[in-house]
Write a protein that holds these residues in place. Structure first.
Motif, PDB file in Angstrom:
ATOM      1  N   VAL A   6      25.122 -11.394  -7.307  1.00 49.17           N
ATOM      2  CA  VAL A   6      25.687 -10.670  -6.136  1.00 49.17           C
ATOM      3  C   VAL A   6      27.266 -10.250  -6.660  1.00 49.17           C
ATOM      4  O   VAL A   6      27.899 -10.803  -7.230  1.00 49.17           O
ATOM      5  N   LEU A   7      27.231  -8.775  -6.400  1.00 47.19           N
ATOM      6  CA  LEU A   7      28.730  -8.326  -6.688  1.00 47.19           C
ATOM      7  C   LEU A   7      29.531  -8.532  -5.766  1.00 47.19           C
ATOM      8  O   LEU A   7      29.500  -8.092  -4.337  1.00 47.19           O
ATOM      9  N   VAL A   8      30.932  -8.977  -6.032  1.00 45.11           N
ATOM     10  CA  VAL A   8      32.014  -9.078  -5.129  1.00 45.11           C
ATOM     11  C   VAL A   8      33.443  -8.264  -5.948  1.00 45.11           C
ATOM     12  O   VAL A   8      33.886  -8.890  -6.895  1.00 45.11           O
ATOM     13  N   THR A   9      33.960  -7.403  -5.229  1.00 51.05           N
ATOM     14  CA  THR A   9      34.921  -6.338  -5.965  1.00 51.05           C
ATOM     15  C   THR A   9      36.293  -7.175  -5.205  1.00 51.05           C
ATOM     16  O   THR A   9      36.284  -7.981  -4.120  1.00 51.05           O
ATOM     17  N   TYR A  10      37.539  -7.281  -6.044  1.00 52.47           N
ATOM     18  CA  TYR A  10      38.614  -7.623  -5.583  1.00 52.47           C
ATOM     19  C   TYR A  10      39.885  -6.382  -5.837  1.00 52.47           C
ATOM     20  O   TYR A  10      39.760  -5.849  -6.934  1.00 52.47           O
ATOM     21  N   ALA A  11      40.711  -6.644  -5.030  1.00 49.43           N
ATOM     22  CA  ALA A  11      41.962  -5.784  -5.303  1.00 49.43           C
ATOM     23  C   ALA A  11      43.157  -6.410  -4.848  1.00 49.43           C
ATOM     24  O   ALA A  11      43.083  -7.540  -4.073  1.00 49.43           O
ATOM     25  N   ALA A  12      44.385  -6.372  -5.341  1.00 47.68           N
ATOM     26  CA  ALA A  12      45.540  -7.196  -5.028  1.00 47.68           C
ATOM     27  C   ALA A  12      46.923  -6.098  -5.009  1.00 47.68           C
ATOM     28  O   ALA A  12      46.644  -4.907  -5.693  1.00 47.68           O
ATOM     29  N   ALA A  13      47.865  -6.511  -4.260  1.00 44.51           N
ATOM     30  CA  ALA A  13      48.932  -5.777  -4.233  1.00 44.51           C
ATOM     31  C   ALA A  13      49.490  -5.602  -5.666  1.00 44.51           C
ATOM     32  O   ALA A  13      49.515  -6.714  -6.432  1.00 44.51           O
ATOM     33  N   GLN A  14      50.352  -4.878  -6.115  1.00 39.90           N
ATOM     34  CA  GLN A  14      50.735  -4.499  -7.438  1.00 39.90           C
ATOM     35  C   GLN A  14      51.673  -5.748  -7.796  1.00 39.90           C
ATOM     36  O   GLN A  14      51.752  -6.008  -8.938  1.00 39.90           O
ATOM     37  N   SER A  18      51.259  -8.354 -11.244  1.00 42.07           N
ATOM     38  CA  SER A  18      52.063  -8.444 -12.289  1.00 42.07           C
ATOM     39  C   SER A  18      52.696  -9.621 -12.275  1.00 42.07           C
ATOM     40  O   SER A  18      53.387  -9.916 -13.145  1.00 42.07           O
ATOM     41  N   SER A  19      52.293 -10.723 -11.297  1.00 47.62           N
ATOM     42  CA  SER A  19      52.838 -11.979 -11.484  1.00 47.62           C
ATOM     43  C   SER A  19      52.103 -13.001 -12.095  1.00 47.62           C
ATOM     44  O   SER A  19      50.916 -12.398 -12.665  1.00 47.62           O
ATOM     45  N   ASP A  20      52.883 -14.143 -12.904  1.00 54.70           N
ATOM     46  CA  ASP A  20      51.910 -14.973 -13.644  1.00 54.70           C
ATOM     47  C   ASP A  20      50.818 -15.776 -12.788  1.00 54.70           C
ATOM     48  O   ASP A  20      49.709 -16.315 -13.328  1.00 54.70           O
ATOM     49  N   SER A  21      51.081 -15.691 -11.589  1.00 54.57           N
ATOM     50  CA  SER A  21      50.002 -16.545 -10.668  1.00 54.57           C
ATOM     51  C   SER A  21      48.732 -15.570 -10.441  1.00 54.57           C
ATOM     52  O   SER A  21      47.630 -16.408 -10.051  1.00 54.57           O
ATOM     53  N   TRP A  22      48.738 -14.535 -10.655  1.00 61.15           N
ATOM     54  CA  TRP A  22      47.571 -13.655 -10.492  1.00 61.15           C
ATOM     55  C   TRP A  22      46.503 -14.212 -11.545  1.00 61.15           C
ATOM     56  O   TRP A  22      45.244 -14.546 -11.093  1.00 61.15           O
ATOM     57  N   THR A  23      46.832 -14.537 -12.761  1.00 64.41           N
ATOM     58  CA  THR A  23      45.652 -14.886 -13.709  1.00 64.41           C
ATOM     59  C   THR A  23      45.276 -16.347 -13.445  1.00 64.41           C
ATOM     60  O   THR A  23      43.979 -16.489 -13.246  1.00 64.41           O
ATOM     61  N   HIS A  24      46.256 -17.009 -12.890  1.00 60.04           N
ATOM     62  CA  HIS A  24      45.714 -18.379 -12.469  1.00 60.04           C
ATOM     63  C   HIS A  24      44.886 -18.395 -11.211  1.00 60.04           C
ATOM     64  O   HIS A  24      43.791 -19.175 -10.947  1.00 60.04           O
ATOM     65  N   PHE A  25      45.379 -17.583 -10.396  1.00 64.04           N
ATOM     66  CA  PHE A  25      44.371 -17.393  -8.944  1.00 64.04           C
ATOM     67  C   PHE A  25      42.996 -16.923  -9.432  1.00 64.04           C
ATOM     68  O   PHE A  25      42.156 -17.315  -8.849  1.00 64.04           O
ATOM     69  N   LEU A  82      30.646  -7.623  -0.799  1.00 66.71           N
ATOM     70  CA  LEU A  82      31.943  -7.944  -0.331  1.00 66.71           C
ATOM     71  C   LEU A  82      33.099  -7.608  -1.063  1.00 66.71           C
ATOM     72  O   LEU A  82      33.061  -7.460  -2.291  1.00 66.71           O
ATOM     73  N   ASN A  83      34.164  -7.100  -0.255  1.00 62.90           N
ATOM     74  CA  ASN A  83      35.229  -6.616  -1.121  1.00 62.90           C
ATOM     75  C   ASN A  83      36.343  -7.523  -0.582  1.00 62.90           C
ATOM     76  O   ASN A  83      36.600  -7.645   0.661  1.00 62.90           O
ATOM     77  N   LEU A  84      37.289  -7.862  -1.630  1.00 57.73           N
ATOM     78  CA  LEU A  84      38.413  -8.761  -1.305  1.00 57.73           C
ATOM     79  C   LEU A  84      39.753  -8.146  -1.754  1.00 57.73           C
ATOM     80  O   LEU A  84      39.772  -7.530  -2.475  1.00 57.73           O
ATOM     81  N   TYR A  85      40.719  -8.240  -0.666  1.00 56.58           N
ATOM     82  CA  TYR A  85      41.871  -7.917  -1.085  1.00 56.58           C
ATOM     83  C   TYR A  85      43.015  -9.144  -1.080  1.00 56.58           C
ATOM     84  O   TYR A  85      42.925  -9.828  -0.040  1.00 56.58           O
ATOM     85  N   VAL A  86      43.665  -9.316  -2.201  1.00 54.90           N
ATOM     86  CA  VAL A  86      44.420 -10.599  -2.096  1.00 54.90           C
ATOM     87  C   VAL A  86      45.920 -10.095  -2.102  1.00 54.90           C
ATOM     88  O   VAL A  86      46.365  -9.230  -2.856  1.00 54.90           O
ATOM     89  N   LEU A  87      46.892 -10.899  -1.185  1.00 52.55           N
ATOM     90  CA  LEU A  87      48.323 -10.237  -1.090  1.00 52.55           C
ATOM     91  C   LEU A  87      49.007 -11.691  -1.111  1.00 52.55           C
ATOM     92  O   LEU A  87      48.542 -12.532  -0.501  1.00 52.55           O
ATOM     93  N   SER A  88      50.354 -11.647  -1.735  1.00 58.95           N
ATOM     94  CA  SER A  88      51.107 -12.830  -1.655  1.00 58.95           C
ATOM     95  C   SER A  88      52.585 -12.227  -0.866  1.00 58.95           C
ATOM     96  O   SER A  88      53.202 -11.830  -1.685  1.00 58.95           O
ATOM     97  N   CYS A  89      52.616 -12.466   0.222  1.00 61.31           N
ATOM     98  CA  CYS A  89      53.828 -11.936   0.830  1.00 61.31           C
ATOM     99  C   CYS A  89      54.133 -12.761   2.014  1.00 61.31           C
ATOM    100  O   CYS A  89      53.557 -13.062   3.025  1.00 61.31           O
ATOM    101  N   LYS A 101      50.969  -0.690   3.994  1.00 64.08           N
ATOM    102  CA  LYS A 101      50.352   0.493   3.953  1.00 64.08           C
ATOM    103  C   LYS A 101      49.539   0.373   2.529  1.00 64.08           C
ATOM    104  O   LYS A 101      48.175   0.990   2.506  1.00 64.08           O
ATOM    105  N   GLN A 102      49.643  -0.508   1.754  1.00 60.50           N
ATOM    106  CA  GLN A 102      48.571  -0.769   0.607  1.00 60.50           C
ATOM    107  C   GLN A 102      47.290  -1.270   1.011  1.00 60.50           C
ATOM    108  O   GLN A 102      46.280  -1.010   0.578  1.00 60.50           O
ATOM    109  N   VAL A 103      47.561  -2.152   2.093  1.00 62.37           N
ATOM    110  CA  VAL A 103      46.112  -2.886   2.584  1.00 62.37           C
ATOM    111  C   VAL A 103      45.262  -1.720   3.524  1.00 62.37           C
ATOM    112  O   VAL A 103      44.183  -1.791   3.462  1.00 62.37           O
ATOM    113  N   LYS A 104      46.054  -1.193   4.186  1.00 64.00           N
ATOM    114  CA  LYS A 104      45.616  -0.092   5.012  1.00 64.00           C
ATOM    115  C   LYS A 104      44.639   1.051   4.224  1.00 64.00           C
ATOM    116  O   LYS A 104      43.423   1.441   4.643  1.00 64.00           O
TER     117      LYS A 104
END
Length: 1159
Positions: A6-14, A18-25, A82-89, A101-104
């Motif tokens: 089953v395919l699940v896509t992901y996207a995240a805020a730039q 670019s942070s070190d936490s993204w790879t670990h997440f 399923l499509n995922l969007y990950v943000l850390s704000c 705006k990026q999430v929209k």
């Protein structure tokens, strides 16, 4: 088909990527996959589906392009679900100005995709999630703003993850995993519903022009592959089942324009693995509308088998493959002339073996099978191997390696080669590709080796499955192969051993064939016709009789073959040095008529027997004998001399120079295939009793005395025979002995006897007389008597069951009252029989009659009579008789009064009784005999009528109660075949007597205790015989009196000084006792001891005086010697008396203050 994920896509805020936490997440998220324990409930599927494990692939959103997706539907899992969007704000202002705006933009792009869900993951630090916010704060958190901006419907697609690098707690990811499952299931459900609508729309257009099954197939299969991708194998399998059903419907409608030929044989089509879905480009053939029916059916079976393997159902795989090869193989034989030579045999042979090999390969991933499942699995593999062996049968007959005879020709007989339409010519350039088949066609030895190898593999599977008869059938084929190859010794050994294994399974056709082959092989080997050959021949004749479809047994004329064997059997049996018994052979069926006749001149019986010869030829016999088997070792043989039994029915009259008066059993001679007699078990044969034949009876004597040596009466009835000399021997169970030396001839008997240690000799007994001999014994339940007549020898062996246990039991209870003794004798039954008691007498010895007298207490019951409708209605009076039944005994009370003290000599209780059954039988016998004598009827009519009445009375016990109450015995009118208005009065039969010795008990002290209330001072008007009124609480003067008697004590002990102790019972609820309630006193004969008491009744009513307990004290003696306690019996004289206590009257005045205040 390769496993899909089953395919699940992901996207995240730039900023987050670019942070070190993204790879670990991302690594932490992938470590949670695959997802487990998903539960899907769809509106189109009523049942809840559970997915134990779901393999998920996380891919970047920008790595997918729509142009890479094929227009041909393969699976719903080709596109992401399923499509995922990950943000850390964590700053609301930053979210508002940048992140929103990026999430929209991401949401707008994923919303354009059909049947896909999306989820926003808000990642925060663990400490920031738990920061308290004021309740009336105007500014909400970032998560609240995200939900407010993007949760436009009721569904929550936003989840917050309190995570930091190095966090591995499952509880942190629980909410996110739950949202992932919900999103995937929702998207999958939407996609399935949409695809099912497309399938239904396509199926609804099946009868419209231009509809194509191949297009429908691809569309329907996409659902199956989708279900398979999410591990819903049962739903995927159901799709293929529905495709197969639709194909069969289309095939029946002959709408095959979009199909190719039935089969387009390609290279290695006959040898490729049957269950491989990738051996050909099946999807391309389906899309091109060029697939043949053969390839489509093979592809469907392969896909179903793959799914069944994942469901771990090996038995179903083998079963479906077996059914497909059997049914489609017949279809291919219709076009066999257009196929390469031996193509069908090679394809079925190779496919069956490939299925077995494939299942063995898949078995490594299955849990180990046990018990019934393992047996069924091995049995299915054995059937596939046997199917492969049957193709070798067909191939061997075609090429000449095997003869066209059973069992090899049996597979060819099931083939139908009639084509449904004209066939094209066979292409000579096409050849089969199975190497083993090609080698076996050209080389007979290679063929035989292959045949034996496949047969042995099938036998091994059948043996493991516990199917012995299937394995035995293949053993028979190997024996036939040995016979064909000239290995006659091996063939004979197998042919001779197999029928014994076929018989328990009733495979009579195979059993008959094997036996006929064994007989023929025996002839070819020129072996002697010995006992072994006779057993083979008899076994073949048995199977011949039991098998109705005899055309499969032998190839030549059956009747001629059997006749020749019967003649050879007769010749071989004459050469035997001793008889050869053979039990229950079905070639001869025996039925015995129940109409057995007695000779009127001598003790001879005639038995009519029907012998049915099931053979097509006559059978010569020397003697026909029937032995009837009775109890124990009793035997009765009827014989007849004949020379030949013709085919069919033969009625014979057999004679026996003896007589037996019982109902015996004989075993039916019919075999398993006997159709004319339904009895296959022991049936009763009644041999009638002739009233003038010799008879021996055994019974108890009329009078029985307990404590003496038991005896029995042996009654020998000579009938019409004059007994000059006869010997009688009695035998009983182990431990039973007979005292023949002390046997005596009864005074009422005739003839003479001579006794010895082992029997009794009888002399000069005239005809129509009875000899009665009294024989002492230790104990007995049954005996056998043998009587011999030296002039015309007759032997009578019979058994008589004599119950020596008495039908009644007697219990006694004694009551001492001064110089009188009351004894109550209770007579009860020891069985379920009713016993009539005529009288009970207590007899005294002559030496003790002086000074002793007794009084018998008896009852009088109504008179008794027997009533037969229109036959008898006359009462017979039985005075003073009672009936003891199992739940109601009879009691007799005797009062013994002795002037000289105790009775030292024992008395005798004499009871006259008889069983109610004996009384009724005697009454019925006497009544019927008297009536028949007046009507001049035969004695046989009397026997039948009496037997009918007794059987009726035994079947229904409802008459017993009426007979005991009214004395009437009512017989149904159906048994009333006689009529006589005034028959004589019948006799109810003799009474039996039982004498029991009775010891009169002795008692040292007999005491009589009572409490006497003294009346108050009387007035002149008051009565002197009655107590004045007694009131509750009034003190009464009373006296405790104890009168002792030594009358029943031994004369030597009357001078003994006895001491007793009295004790007045405490009745605290009724009486207040004042005075000496307990004390000791000295006993003197006929003296009265008294002591005063004061009794105060505690309440009014009828009160019972307290009980006075009087017990003896130990006798005076030496200190070291234990003192004896004398026996005593105390009677409470006032035990049944009551005193009336009246309530005390009076008046009381009470003043109650009512008060002065108003309410």
């Amino acid at each position: 088909m390769a496993n899909q994920r089953v395919l699940v896509t992901y996207a995240a805020a730039q900023s987050f990527q670019s942070s070190d936490s993204w790879t670990h997440f991302l690594a932490a998220l992938r470590s949670l996959l695959p997802l487990r324990n998903l539960h899907w409930k769809s509106t189109s599927h009523p049942n809840l589906r559970s997915v134990q494990e779901l393999d998920v692939a996380l891919v970047p959103l920008d790595s997918l392009r729509d142009e890479h997706t094929s227009q041909v539907p393969v699976s719903l899992l080709e596109k992401p679900l399923l499509n995922l969007y990950v943000l850390s704000c964590e700053d609301a202002e930053t979210y508002k100005t940048t992140v929103k705006k990026q999430v929209k933009d991401w949401q707008t792009s994923v919303n354009q995709r059909k049947n896909q869900e999306w989820l926003i993951i808000h990642v925060v630090r663990p400490d920031s999630k738990n920061v308290d916010r004021k309740f009336f704060s105007m500014k909400g958190s970032v998560l609240d703003k995200i939900k407010a901006d993007f949760n436009v419907d009721k569904r929550d697609r936003c989840v917050q993850l309190a995570w930091s690098t190095g966090e591995h707690s499952p509880a942190v990811w629980a909410d996110l995993i739950s949202k992932l499952k919900d999103g995937l299931l929702a998207a999958f459900d939407t996609a399935v519903l949409a695809r099912e609508e497309e399938v239904k729309r396509s199926e609804g257009q099946r009868h419209m022009p231009g509809w194509n099954f191949c297009t429908y197939f691809i569309l329907k299969e996409s659902l199956a592959t989708s279900f398979e991708g999410v591990n819903l194998f049962e739903d995927a399998l159901q799709q293929y089942y529905e495709l197969e059903a639709t194909f069969m419907n289309v095939l029946g409608e002959k709408n095959m324009s979009w199909f190719g030929n039935l089969i387009n044989p390609a290279l290695k089509d006959d040898s490729l693995p049957l269950l491989s879905p990738s051996k050909k480009s099946y999807r391309e053939l389906i899309l091109a509308n060029t697939i043949s029916v053969f390839d489509l059916r093979v592809y469907l079976l392969a896909r179903q088998s793959v799914l069944l393997n994942k469901l771990q159902q090996p038995i179903e795989i083998c079963r479906k493959a077996m059914f497909f090869l059997s049914t489609f193989g017949k279809r291919l034989r219709e076009v066999e002339r257009a196929l390469p030579e031996y193509f069908v045999e090679s394809w079925i042979f190779s496919s069956a073996l490939s299925v077995v090999d494939q299942c063995n390969s898949w078995a490594s991933s299955w849990p180990e099978l046990e018990g019934v499942a393992l047996a069924r699995y091995n049995a299915n593999k054995g059937e596939l191997l046997e199917l492969a062996k049957s193709q070798l049968d067909i191939l061997g007959v075609k090429v000449g390696h095997l003869p066209s005879t059973p069992p090899f020709s049996m597979a060819i007989q099931t083939i139908s080669t009639t084509p449904r339409s004209p066939l094209p010519e066979r292409n000579p350039s096409q050849r089969i590709s199975k190497y083993e088949i090609m080698l076996a066609v050209g080389d007979s030895e290679a063929f035989y080796d292959l045949y034996c190898a496949i047969s042995n593999r099938a036998i091994d599977m059948y043996v493991k499955a516990g199917r012995r008869k299937f394995a035995l059938k293949l053993h028979g084929c190997l024996a036939a192969l040995d016979d064909h190859r000239g290995r006659l010794s091996n063939a004979l050994a197998i042919f001779s051993s197999l029928p014994a294994h076929y018989a328990p399974h009733t495979w009579t056709s195979l059993e008959s064939f094997m036996l006929s082959r064994a007989i023929d092989t025996h002839v070819l080997l020129q072996k002697p016709r010995d006992r072994e050959w006779i057993h083979l021949l008899l076994a073949f004749l048995k199977s011949y009789v039991n098998e109705s479809s005899s055309e499969l047994l032998i190839s030549h004329n059956t009747d001629h073959y059997v006749t020749k064997l019967a003649t050879a059997l007769r010749e071989a049996s004459e050469q035997l040095d001793s008889d050869l018994p053979h039990l229950d052979h079905p070639i001869m069926a025996l039925e015995i008529s129940k109409d057995v006749r007695c000779s009127q001149d001598e003790d001879m019986m005639y038995l009519t027997a029907l012998i049915h010869n099931h053979l097509p030829c006559g059978v010569d016999v020397d003697e026909v004998g029937v032995v009837l088997v009775g109890e124990d070792v009793a035997r009765l043989k009827f014989t007849a001399k004949f020379t030949k039994l013709v085919p069919g029915k033969n009625y014979l009259t057999l004679t026996c120079p003896a007589r037996l008066h019982f109902q015996w059993n004989h075993k039916s001679g019919g075999g398993a295939g006997d159709a004319w007699t339904p009895r296959k078990h022991a049936v009763p044969v009644h041999l009638p009793h002739h009233s003038e034949s010799l008879d021996v009876q055994l019974c108890l004597p009329p009078s029985t005395a307990l404590g003496t040596t038991p005896k029995l009466h042996l009654v020998i009835s000579s009938g019409r025979n004059d007994l000059a000399t006869a010997s009688v021997r009695l035998s009983g169970p182990a431990g039973i002995t007979f005292d023949f030396m002390n046997s005596q001839l009864h005074s009422n008997g005739v003839g003479e006897i001579d006794v010895s240690e082992d029997g009794i000799s009888i002399f000069n007994v005239p005809c129509k007389s009875n000899m009665i001999i009294s024989v002492p014994h230790s104990d007995i339940t049954r005996f056998r008597a043998i009587v011999r007549d030296p002039t015309l020898e007759r032997t009578l062996r019979t058994s008589r069951i004599v119950t020596v246990a008495l039908p009644i039991a007697v219990n006694v209870e004694d009551f001492f009252r001064g110089e009188r003794l009351f004894s109550r004798f209770t007579i009860s039954t020891t069985t379920q029989q009713h016993v009539r008691i005529s009288s009970a007498r207590l007899l005294m010895p002559l030496a003790a009659q002086e000074g002793i007298k007794y009084l018998e207490v008896v009852q009088v019951i109504p008179s008794w009579s027997v009533k037969l409708p229109n036959l008898l209605q006359r009462p017979l009076v039985l005075q003073h008789s009672q009936t003891a039944v199992p739940d109601r005994p009879v009691s007799y009370i005797f009062c013994i009064e002795s002037d000289r003290g105790p009775v030292l000599d024992p008395l005798k209780l004499v009871i006259s009784y008889r069983l109610l059954r004996e009384e009724v039988e005697a009454l019925v016998n006497k009544t019927v005999e008297d009536v028949l004598h007046q009507l001049s009827q035969e004695s046989e009519v009397s026997t039948r009528l009496v037997q009918g009445i007794i059987e009726y009375l035994e079947s229904d016990a409802s008459w017993v109660e009426l007979y005991n109450v009214t004395g009437e015995l009512i017989i149904p009118s159906s048994l009333d075949i006689l009529s006589n208005p005034n028959p004589p009065s019948p006799s109810l039969g003799p009474w039996r007597e039982m004498t029991i010795p009775v010891d009169v008990p002795r008692m040292n002290i007999v005491a009589d205790a009572w409490i006497a209330v003294q009346p108050m001072p009387q007035t002149e008007e008051s009565s002197h015989t009655q107590l004045p009124p007694i009131y509750a609480g009034q003190a009464l003067s009373a006296t405790v009196c104890v009168t002792a008697s030594l009358h029943w004590n031994d004369p030597d002990n009357k001078r003994q000084r006895y001491r007793m102790r009295y004790d007045v019972e405490e009745r605290t609820k009724d009486w207040l006792i004042c005075g000496r309630k307990r004390g000791d006193f000295v006993v003197q004969d006929r003296s009265t001891f008294s002591v005063p008491l004061t009794l105060v009744p505690l309440h009014h009513g009828y009160l019972v005086f307290p009980k006075v307990d009087v017990q003896p004290l130990p006798l005076d003696g030496e200190e070291d010697v234990p003192r004896a306690l004398p026996s005593s019996d105390t009677h409470q004289s006032h035990g049944a008396e009551t005193v009336l206590v009246l309530p005390r009257g009076g008046r009381s005045t009470f003043i109650v203050s009512m008060g002065t205040e108003r309410v």
